[in-house]
Scaffold this motif. Structure first.
Motif: not given
Ligand code: URA
Length: 434
Positions: A165, A168, A179-180, A183-184, A187, A207
């Motif tokens: 991140y 990026r 990619l977003i 990433s979310v 987690k 966003f």
């Molecule tokens: N929030 C995230 O956790 N990851 C991203 O890539 C964008 C927003």
């Protein structure tokens, strides 16, 4: 395997194998693939996209890059909730006790705010004594005992995502849907969720600014959930204005408590019910969202959702008196009105500018080191579709430090878009992706 071949393959729009994705993510985490090659790879993904299979592999690889929380000692389906970020969004403070009161265990890790206003954990700190850090065993024991715990992110969750991140962020590759989405979801998966409800915000303060992009992001995250065996539902909700009326940490706790008493703003109550209903269905405490909603409305009407919040606060060392009597929460020294400069009807309220206005008063962090003032913030007196006359109060600032009040006021006035013609209320939810 060579990174350069993988970058070229993606540049040409071909689908990468799971091994190739693993090679890039692990290589980057371990320092064997350098920044510049991962930056080129991210740019190739930005232009060429990723298939659902590739995105799922990237997600799993990032989820596995650090600690993975094992929630299996907690009985039942553990449903997590995530919002892509909105101003005035205090739904977690409502959902966690309400959904727990409906029988779904909530073992949730939340974040602090980055810019604008605070995150859930900052808000909870407005309750004196509330411990946001708990040892893992205490966290699990508490959920088994009272059905809910809300703590901050601790340990080493998804370090590969953190590293990617940051890269990026400085290589113009943040705005890539795969990619977003990865990433979310990485987690959430690392945090142990069995099922996930996503609140994907759409509009000027989100966003994703357009509905099409928001739906595409939601679909990408739901597809990842399907690929990795986590039931996922995404709600596309409006962020063409902040949620509720109060913005700022203590103020948001106050509004969440009002909502748990059945006296909150309509939009906040409604969104909490919609998100909560899906959580209750995924948590197998109801078979339809209609049935789930009835259960949730009952937890508000009979006080059990509010009781659960008190139990949560008590279990984590917080001052329950502040929850019972919100006058005891931190309050700012001064109230300053922001007046409308023109007549009209509110057509939108730029959420991002409102977030910055609150931040200027001290409700959010301007830099990583900034200290939040838990008492300050904004009370929006006009919302979309309301009629405004010149001189009407648009908002009330709750202020301790007056040094940036003028700047904050200007942001608010600019945030309010007025139309000469009456405006219809906006839908709160645009779509649900399952
Ligand atoms: N929030 C995230 O956790 N990851 C991203 O890539 C964008 C927003």
């Amino acid at each position: 395997m060579r990174a350069v071949d993988i970058i070229q393959k993606k540049r040409e729009g071909k689908e990468l194998t799971p091994e190739e994705i693993t090679f890039m993510v692990r290589g980057y985490s371990e320092g064997n693939v350098p920044d510049y090659q991962v930056a080129a790879w991210a740019m190739a993904i930005y232009f060429q996209g990723m298939s659902a299979k590739e995105t799922a592999q990237l997600t799993l690889e990032m989820a596995k890059s650090g600690d993975q929380i094992d929630l299996s000692p907690i009985a039942g389906v553990k449903v997590d909730k995530h919002s892509t970020g909105g101003v005035g969004d205090k739904t977690t403070l409502i959902l966690a006790p309400m959904v727990a009161a409906a029988g779904v265990p909530v073992a949730k890790m939340s974040g602090r705010g980055l810019g604008h206003t605070g995150g859930t954990i900052d808000k909870l700190e407005a309750i004196a004594g509330y411990q946001v850090e708990l040892p893992r065993e205490t966290f699990i024991k508490q959920v088994n005992e009272i059905g809910v715990s809300l703590i901050g992110q601790s340990g080493n969750i998804t370090p590969a995502d953190k590293k990617l991140y940051a890269l990026r962020d400085v290589t113009a590759t943040v705005e890539s849907i795969p990619l977003i989405a990865s990433s979310v979801m990485s987690k959430k998966i690392a945090a142990g969720a069995d099922a996930i409800v996503l609140d994907v915000k759409t509009g000027s303060g989100a966003f994703m600014k357009t509905l099409d992009d928001s739906i595409a992001l939601a679909q990408a995250m739901v597809d990842i959930g399907t690929e990795v065996g986590r039931d996922t539902v995404a709600i596309i909700s409006d962020m063409d204005q902040p949620l509720g009326h109060l913005i700022g940490n203590g103020l948001e706790v106050e509004e969440a408590i009002a909502t748990l008493h059945g006296k909150g703003p309509e939009d906040l109550h409604e969104l909490s019910m919609i998100l909560g209903s899906h959580m209750v269905v995924l948590g197998k405490q109801a078979t339809t969202t209609e049935e789930a909603r009835e259960i949730l409305e009952k937890t508000i009407a009979d006080g059990s959702a509010f009781e659960r919040l008190k139990q949560l606060v008590e279990a984590q060392g917080g001052d329950v008196a502040m929850v019972e009597d919100t006058a005891k929460l931190p309050h700012a020294a001064k109230r300053i009105e922001v007046l409308a400069e023109n007549d009209g009807y509110v057509s939108s309220i730029e959420a991002e500018s409102i977030g910055i206005a609150a931040m200027l008063l001290g409700a959010g962090r301007e830099t990583k080191e900034s200290v939040i003032d838990l008492a300050v913030g904004l009370d929006l007196r006009k919302k979309v579709a309301d009629e405004v006359k010149k001189g009407d109060v648009l908002a009330i600032l709750h202020v301790n430090d007056e040094s940036r009040v003028e700047e904050s006021k200007q942001r608010i006035i600019q945030a309010y878009q007025l139309s000469a013609e009456p405006v219809e209320e906006k839908p709160l939810v645009y779509a649900i992706v399952t």
